[in-house]
Design a protein around this motif. Structure first.
Motif, mmCIF file in Angstrom:
data_model
loop_
_atom_site.group_PDB
_atom_site.id
_atom_site.type_symbol
_atom_site.label_atom_id
_atom_site.label_comp_id
_atom_site.label_asym_id
_atom_site.label_seq_id
_atom_site.Cartn_x
_atom_site.Cartn_y
_atom_site.Cartn_z
ATOM 1 N N SER A 1 0.843 -1.403 0.103
ATOM 2 C CA SER A 1 -0.023 0.122 -0.068
ATOM 3 C C SER A 1 0.789 1.327 0.070
ATOM 4 O O SER A 1 1.848 1.124 0.544
ATOM 5 C CB SER A 1 -0.807 0.129 1.193
ATOM 6 N N CYS A 2 0.317 2.358 -0.356
ATOM 7 C CA CYS A 2 1.055 3.653 -0.706
ATOM 8 C C CYS A 2 0.821 4.435 0.843
ATOM 9 O O CYS A 2 -0.099 4.135 1.753
ATOM 10 C CB CYS A 2 0.379 4.455 -1.638
ATOM 11 N N HIS A 3 1.624 5.382 0.870
ATOM 12 C CA HIS A 3 1.813 6.088 2.368
ATOM 13 C C HIS A 3 0.301 6.906 2.580
ATOM 14 O O HIS A 3 -0.048 7.127 3.571
ATOM 15 C CB HIS A 3 2.765 7.167 2.268
ATOM 16 N N CYS A 4 -0.339 7.290 1.315
ATOM 17 C CA CYS A 4 -1.440 7.946 1.282
ATOM 18 C C CYS A 4 -2.568 6.988 1.716
ATOM 19 O O CYS A 4 -3.577 8.047 1.774
ATOM 20 C CB CYS A 4 -1.546 8.878 -0.156
ATOM 21 N N HIS B 1 -3.842 4.592 -0.377
ATOM 22 C CA HIS B 1 -4.024 3.765 -1.418
ATOM 23 C C HIS B 1 -3.851 2.466 -1.281
ATOM 24 O O HIS B 1 -2.688 2.100 -0.845
ATOM 25 C CB HIS B 1 -3.496 4.340 -2.953
ATOM 26 N N HIS B 2 -4.545 1.430 -1.715
ATOM 27 C CA HIS B 2 -4.154 0.081 -1.550
ATOM 28 C C HIS B 2 -3.046 -0.479 -2.215
ATOM 29 O O HIS B 2 -2.541 -1.741 -1.755
ATOM 30 C CB HIS B 2 -5.443 -0.847 -2.114
ATOM 31 N N LEU B 3 -2.726 -0.204 -3.438
ATOM 32 C CA LEU B 3 -1.417 -0.402 -4.176
ATOM 33 C C LEU B 3 -0.603 0.693 -4.688
ATOM 34 O O LEU B 3 -1.147 1.424 -5.301
ATOM 35 C CB LEU B 3 -2.066 -1.481 -5.281
ATOM 36 N N GLN B 4 0.619 0.808 -3.991
ATOM 37 C CA GLN B 4 1.478 1.981 -4.862
ATOM 38 C C GLN B 4 2.149 1.452 -6.027
ATOM 39 O O GLN B 4 2.981 0.683 -6.115
ATOM 40 C CB GLN B 4 2.504 2.329 -3.623
ATOM 41 N N THR B 5 1.711 2.086 -6.997
ATOM 42 C CA THR B 5 2.095 1.739 -8.371
ATOM 43 C C THR B 5 2.921 3.076 -8.786
ATOM 44 O O THR B 5 2.889 4.180 -8.402
ATOM 45 C CB THR B 5 1.039 1.546 -9.487
ATOM 46 N N ARG B 6 3.686 2.947 -9.912
ATOM 47 C CA ARG B 6 4.386 3.876 -10.531
ATOM 48 C C ARG B 6 3.543 4.960 -10.978
ATOM 49 O O ARG B 6 3.669 6.327 -10.930
ATOM 50 C CB ARG B 6 5.412 3.679 -11.512
ATOM 51 N N GLU B 7 2.328 4.421 -11.527
ATOM 52 C CA GLU B 7 1.421 5.400 -12.355
ATOM 53 C C GLU B 7 0.876 6.231 -11.220
ATOM 54 O O GLU B 7 0.626 7.327 -11.165
ATOM 55 C CB GLU B 7 0.341 4.608 -13.092
ATOM 56 N N HIS B 8 0.245 5.637 -10.103
ATOM 57 C CA HIS B 8 -0.139 6.320 -8.915
ATOM 58 C C HIS B 8 0.580 7.340 -8.287
ATOM 59 O O HIS B 8 0.284 8.507 -8.071
ATOM 60 C CB HIS B 8 -0.716 5.366 -7.775
ATOM 61 N N VAL B 9 1.930 7.094 -8.192
ATOM 62 C CA VAL B 9 2.746 8.052 -7.638
ATOM 63 C C VAL B 9 3.035 9.303 -8.548
ATOM 64 O O VAL B 9 3.091 10.422 -8.101
ATOM 65 C CB VAL B 9 4.233 7.265 -7.108
ATOM 66 N N PHE B 10 3.152 8.946 -10.052
ATOM 67 C CA PHE B 10 3.404 10.086 -10.882
ATOM 68 C C PHE B 10 2.055 10.719 -11.153
ATOM 69 O O PHE B 10 2.478 11.977 -11.583
ATOM 70 C CB PHE B 10 3.647 9.665 -12.044
ATOM 71 N N GLU C 1 -1.402 10.751 -9.352
ATOM 72 C CA GLU C 1 -2.436 11.067 -8.625
ATOM 73 C C GLU C 1 -1.820 11.066 -7.025
ATOM 74 O O GLU C 1 -2.880 11.639 -6.201
ATOM 75 C CB GLU C 1 -3.537 10.014 -8.666
ATOM 76 N N CYS C 2 -0.973 10.698 -6.417
ATOM 77 C CA CYS C 2 -0.708 10.370 -5.075
ATOM 78 C C CYS C 2 -0.627 11.702 -4.417
ATOM 79 O O CYS C 2 0.505 12.521 -4.794
ATOM 80 C CB CYS C 2 0.540 9.527 -4.861
ATOM 81 N N PRO C 3 -1.191 11.979 -3.321
ATOM 82 C CA PRO C 3 -1.263 13.275 -2.956
ATOM 83 C C PRO C 3 0.000 13.501 -1.936
ATOM 84 O O PRO C 3 0.423 14.666 -1.797
ATOM 85 C CB PRO C 3 -2.507 13.511 -1.765
ATOM 86 N N ALA C 4 0.722 12.456 -1.443
ATOM 87 C CA ALA C 4 1.880 12.509 -0.870
ATOM 88 C C ALA C 4 3.235 12.914 -1.797
ATOM 89 O O ALA C 4 3.982 13.540 -0.928
ATOM 90 C CB ALA C 4 2.349 11.179 -0.379
#
Length: 88
Positions: free
Chosen positions: A61-64, A66-75, A77-80
Motif C-alpha cells: 500500500s501507498c503512504h497516502c 491507496h491500496h497499491l502503490q504503483t508507479r502510475e499512482h505516484v506519478f 495522483e498520489c497526494p503524498a
C-alpha cells in the motif's frame, strides 16, 4: 520492436526505442538520480507493485492510504508526492 505491444512490467521503459547510449538529458543527470530513474523505468524500484512481486513481507500500500502503490499512482495522483510531481 515497434510492432510489439506495450504491456507488462516493462511497459513504461519500453515507450522509447532502445539505444546504444542514453539520451543527452539522462547523461547530464547526477549518478544517483540516473540510478533511481533507471530503477523506476524498469520496475525495480521500492514501490508497492515491486513489493507485491518480490518482497511479500512488505506492505504494497501507498503512504497516502491507496491500496497499491504503483508507479502510475505516484506519478499522476498520489497526494503524498504532489509537491515533487513537477520534477517528473
Amino acid at each position: 520492436w515497434h510492432a510489439l505491444p506495450r504491456s507488462g512490467g516493462y511497459q513504461y521503459a519500453n515507450r522509447l526505442p532502445p539505444r546504444p547510449y542514453p539520451y543527452q538529458h539522462f547523461d547530464d543527470l547526477p549518478q544517483r538520480i540516473y540510478l533511481v530513474l533507471t530503477q523506476v523505468r524498469t520496475g525495480h524500484c521500492f514501490s508497492g507493485e515491486y513489493y507485491l512481486r518480490r518482497v511479500p513481507s512488505e506492505s504494497p500500500s501507498c503512504h497516502c492510504g491507496h491500496h497499491l502503490q504503483t508507479r502510475e499512482h505516484v506519478f499522476t495522483e498520489c497526494p503524498a508526492y504532489r509537491q515533487e510531481r513537477w520534477i517528473l
